[in-house]
Design a protein around this motif. Structure first.
Motif, PDB file in Angstrom:
ATOM      1  N   LEU A  16      -7.466  62.278  -6.245  1.00  0.00           N
ATOM      2  CA  LEU A  16      -8.505  62.000  -5.260  1.00  0.00           C
ATOM      3  C   LEU A  16      -8.005  61.248  -4.035  1.00  0.00           C
ATOM      4  CD1 LEU A  16     -11.330  60.891  -7.730  1.00  0.00           C
ATOM      5  CD2 LEU A  16     -10.995  63.150  -6.713  1.00  0.00           C
ATOM      6  N   GLY A  17      -6.813  60.661  -4.152  1.00  0.00           N
ATOM      7  CA  GLY A  17      -6.269  59.884  -3.043  1.00  0.00           C
ATOM      8  C   GLY A  17      -6.904  58.513  -2.911  1.00  0.00           C
ATOM      9  N   ILE A  18      -7.615  58.064  -3.939  1.00  0.00           N
ATOM     10  CA  ILE A  18      -8.305  56.768  -3.910  1.00  0.00           C
ATOM     11  C   ILE A  18      -7.751  55.900  -5.028  1.00  0.00           C
ATOM     12  CG2 ILE A  18     -10.538  55.601  -4.126  1.00  0.00           C
ATOM     13  CD1 ILE A  18     -11.825  58.291  -3.342  1.00  0.00           C
ATOM     14  N   GLU A  19      -7.369  54.674  -4.699  1.00  0.00           N
ATOM     15  CA  GLU A  19      -6.886  53.763  -5.729  1.00  0.00           C
ATOM     16  C   GLU A  19      -8.042  53.354  -6.637  1.00  0.00           C
ATOM     17  OE1 GLU A  19      -4.915  50.399  -4.094  1.00  0.00           O
ATOM     18  OE2 GLU A  19      -3.228  51.574  -3.372  1.00  0.00           O
ATOM     19  N   CYS A  20      -7.725  53.176  -7.907  1.00  0.00           N
ATOM     20  CA  CYS A  20      -8.740  52.724  -8.857  1.00  0.00           C
ATOM     21  C   CYS A  20      -8.687  51.196  -8.965  1.00  0.00           C
ATOM     22  CB  CYS A  20      -8.527  53.373 -10.224  1.00  0.00           C
ATOM     23  SG  CYS A  20      -7.058  52.794 -11.086  1.00  0.00           S
ATOM     24  N   PHE A  21      -9.551  50.625  -9.782  1.00  0.00           N
ATOM     25  CA  PHE A  21      -9.604  49.182  -9.952  1.00  0.00           C
ATOM     26  C   PHE A  21      -8.358  48.639 -10.645  1.00  0.00           C
ATOM     27  CE2 PHE A  21     -14.121  50.231  -9.573  1.00  0.00           C
ATOM     28  CZ  PHE A  21     -14.494  49.315  -8.605  1.00  0.00           C
ATOM     29  N   GLY A  22      -7.642  49.478 -11.368  1.00  0.00           N
ATOM     30  CA  GLY A  22      -6.471  49.030 -12.113  1.00  0.00           C
ATOM     31  C   GLY A  22      -5.144  49.400 -11.493  1.00  0.00           C
ATOM     32  N   CYS A  23      -5.166  49.982 -10.307  1.00  0.00           N
ATOM     33  CA  CYS A  23      -3.909  50.364  -9.662  1.00  0.00           C
ATOM     34  C   CYS A  23      -3.023  49.139  -9.449  1.00  0.00           C
ATOM     35  CB  CYS A  23      -4.172  51.054  -8.330  1.00  0.00           C
ATOM     36  SG  CYS A  23      -4.519  52.810  -8.494  1.00  0.00           S
ATOM     37  N   GLY A  24      -1.783  49.262  -9.861  1.00  0.00           N
ATOM     38  CA  GLY A  24      -0.824  48.174  -9.728  1.00  0.00           C
ATOM     39  C   GLY A  24      -0.626  47.379 -11.006  1.00  0.00           C
ATOM     40  N   THR A  25      -1.401  47.683 -12.043  1.00  0.00           N
ATOM     41  CA  THR A  25      -1.318  46.919 -13.291  1.00  0.00           C
ATOM     42  C   THR A  25       0.059  47.019 -13.923  1.00  0.00           C
ATOM     43  OG1 THR A  25      -3.654  47.367 -13.693  1.00  0.00           O
ATOM     44  CG2 THR A  25      -2.371  46.575 -15.541  1.00  0.00           C
ATOM     45  N   GLN A  26       0.567  48.212 -14.076  1.00  0.00           N
ATOM     46  CA  GLN A  26       1.862  48.401 -14.738  1.00  0.00           C
ATOM     47  C   GLN A  26       2.979  47.694 -13.982  1.00  0.00           C
ATOM     48  OE1 GLN A  26       2.461  52.555 -16.526  1.00  0.00           O
ATOM     49  NE2 GLN A  26       1.057  52.885 -14.808  1.00  0.00           N
ATOM     50  N   ARG A  27       3.018  47.884 -12.677  1.00  0.00           N
ATOM     51  CA  ARG A  27       4.074  47.235 -11.885  1.00  0.00           C
ATOM     52  C   ARG A  27       3.938  45.724 -11.921  1.00  0.00           C
ATOM     53  NH1 ARG A  27       2.989  51.341  -7.270  1.00  0.00           N
ATOM     54  NH2 ARG A  27       1.084  50.212  -7.561  1.00  0.00           N
ATOM     55  N   ALA A  28       2.702  45.210 -11.911  1.00  0.00           N
ATOM     56  CA  ALA A  28       2.495  43.759 -11.950  1.00  0.00           C
ATOM     57  C   ALA A  28       2.962  43.172 -13.277  1.00  0.00           C
ATOM     58  CB  ALA A  28       1.022  43.431 -11.719  1.00  0.00           C
ATOM     59  N   ILE A  29       2.716  43.869 -14.377  1.00  0.00           N
ATOM     60  CA  ILE A  29       3.174  43.381 -15.682  1.00  0.00           C
ATOM     61  C   ILE A  29       4.698  43.367 -15.738  1.00  0.00           C
ATOM     62  CG2 ILE A  29       3.255  43.933 -18.145  1.00  0.00           C
ATOM     63  CD1 ILE A  29       0.320  44.846 -17.887  1.00  0.00           C
ATOM     64  N   VAL A  30       5.329  44.398 -15.203  1.00  0.00           N
ATOM     65  CA  VAL A  30       6.796  44.429 -15.148  1.00  0.00           C
ATOM     66  C   VAL A  30       7.303  43.267 -14.300  1.00  0.00           C
ATOM     67  CG1 VAL A  30       8.791  45.733 -14.300  1.00  0.00           C
ATOM     68  CG2 VAL A  30       7.001  46.887 -15.604  1.00  0.00           C
ATOM     69  N   MET A  31       6.656  43.005 -13.178  1.00  0.00           N
ATOM     70  CA  MET A  31       7.068  41.899 -12.311  1.00  0.00           C
ATOM     71  C   MET A  31       6.954  40.553 -13.022  1.00  0.00           C
ATOM     72  SD  MET A  31       5.437  42.862  -8.646  1.00  0.00           S
ATOM     73  CE  MET A  31       5.924  44.301  -7.747  1.00  0.00           C
ATOM     74  N   VAL A  32       5.913  40.370 -13.835  1.00  0.00           N
ATOM     75  CA  VAL A  32       5.769  39.125 -14.593  1.00  0.00           C
ATOM     76  C   VAL A  32       6.945  38.952 -15.534  1.00  0.00           C
ATOM     77  CG1 VAL A  32       4.420  37.967 -16.387  1.00  0.00           C
ATOM     78  CG2 VAL A  32       3.258  38.948 -14.423  1.00  0.00           C
ATOM     79  N   PHE A  33       7.309  40.009 -16.244  1.00  0.00           N
ATOM     80  CA  PHE A  33       8.427  39.916 -17.185  1.00  0.00           C
ATOM     81  C   PHE A  33       9.772  39.779 -16.484  1.00  0.00           C
ATOM     82  CE2 PHE A  33       5.316  42.005 -20.098  1.00  0.00           C
ATOM     83  CZ  PHE A  33       5.192  40.905 -20.952  1.00  0.00           C
ATOM     84  N   GLU A  34       9.831  40.175 -15.211  1.00  0.00           N
ATOM     85  CA  GLU A  34      11.053  39.979 -14.422  1.00  0.00           C
ATOM     86  C   GLU A  34      11.090  38.601 -13.777  1.00  0.00           C
ATOM     87  OE1 GLU A  34      10.937  43.224 -11.647  1.00  0.00           O
ATOM     88  OE2 GLU A  34      11.923  44.600 -13.036  1.00  0.00           O
ATOM     89  N   GLY A  35       9.992  37.847 -13.889  1.00  0.00           N
ATOM     90  CA  GLY A  35       9.931  36.507 -13.306  1.00  0.00           C
ATOM     91  C   GLY A  35       9.461  36.476 -11.871  1.00  0.00           C
ATOM     92  N   ARG A  36       8.936  37.556 -11.371  1.00  0.00           N
ATOM     93  CA  ARG A  36       8.433  37.641  -9.995  1.00  0.00           C
ATOM     94  C   ARG A  36       6.921  37.401 -10.020  1.00  0.00           C
ATOM     95  NH1 ARG A  36      10.822  43.379  -8.993  1.00  0.00           N
ATOM     96  NH2 ARG A  36       9.264  43.401  -7.367  1.00  0.00           N
ATOM     97  N   PHE A  37       6.539  36.155 -10.285  1.00  0.00           N
ATOM     98  CA  PHE A  37       5.153  35.807 -10.565  1.00  0.00           C
ATOM     99  C   PHE A  37       4.223  35.951  -9.359  1.00  0.00           C
ATOM    100  CE2 PHE A  37       7.801  33.222 -13.477  1.00  0.00           C
ATOM    101  CZ  PHE A  37       7.473  33.895 -14.637  1.00  0.00           C
TER     102      PHE A  37
END
Length: 93
Positions: A16-37
């Motif tokens: 649809l070309g529209i971001e959902c409410f959860g877009c970015g969740t996976q990358r944000a969780i990876v960033m947390v585990f990488e220490g990029r809080f």
């Protein structure tokens, strides 16, 4: 290979070309585990409450003696409010 190669794409954004409410969740969780809080918070503001929610679900399965339902409901409500608020702030302000 990077971890991003294994991430799922968002069907809403893909079709649809529209971001959902959860877009970015996976990358944000990876960033947390990488220490990029800070970057994780900017990517998806509900990342920390979501991780607390997952921890509470884990505890609910592991520790059967205690009832975690009130905590789970509270964290779900907080997550929903943060996700909706950040979505509208990101797209309309």
């Amino acid at each position: 290979m990077k971890i991003e190669d294994f991430m799922l794409s968002c069907p809403s954004k893909k079709f649809l070309g529209i971001e959902c409410f959860g877009c970015g969740t996976q990358r944000a969780i990876v960033m947390v585990f990488e220490g990029r809080f800070v970057e994780a918070f900017h990517m998806f503001p509900a990342v920390y409450t979501l991780l607390l929610f997952f921890a509470a679900i884990f505890l609910n399965f592991v520790d059967r003696k205690r009832n975690y339902s009130n905590i789970l409901v509270l964290l779900a409500i907080i997550n929903a409010v943060i996700m909706v608020t950040s979505y509208f702030c990101k797209h309309f302000f």
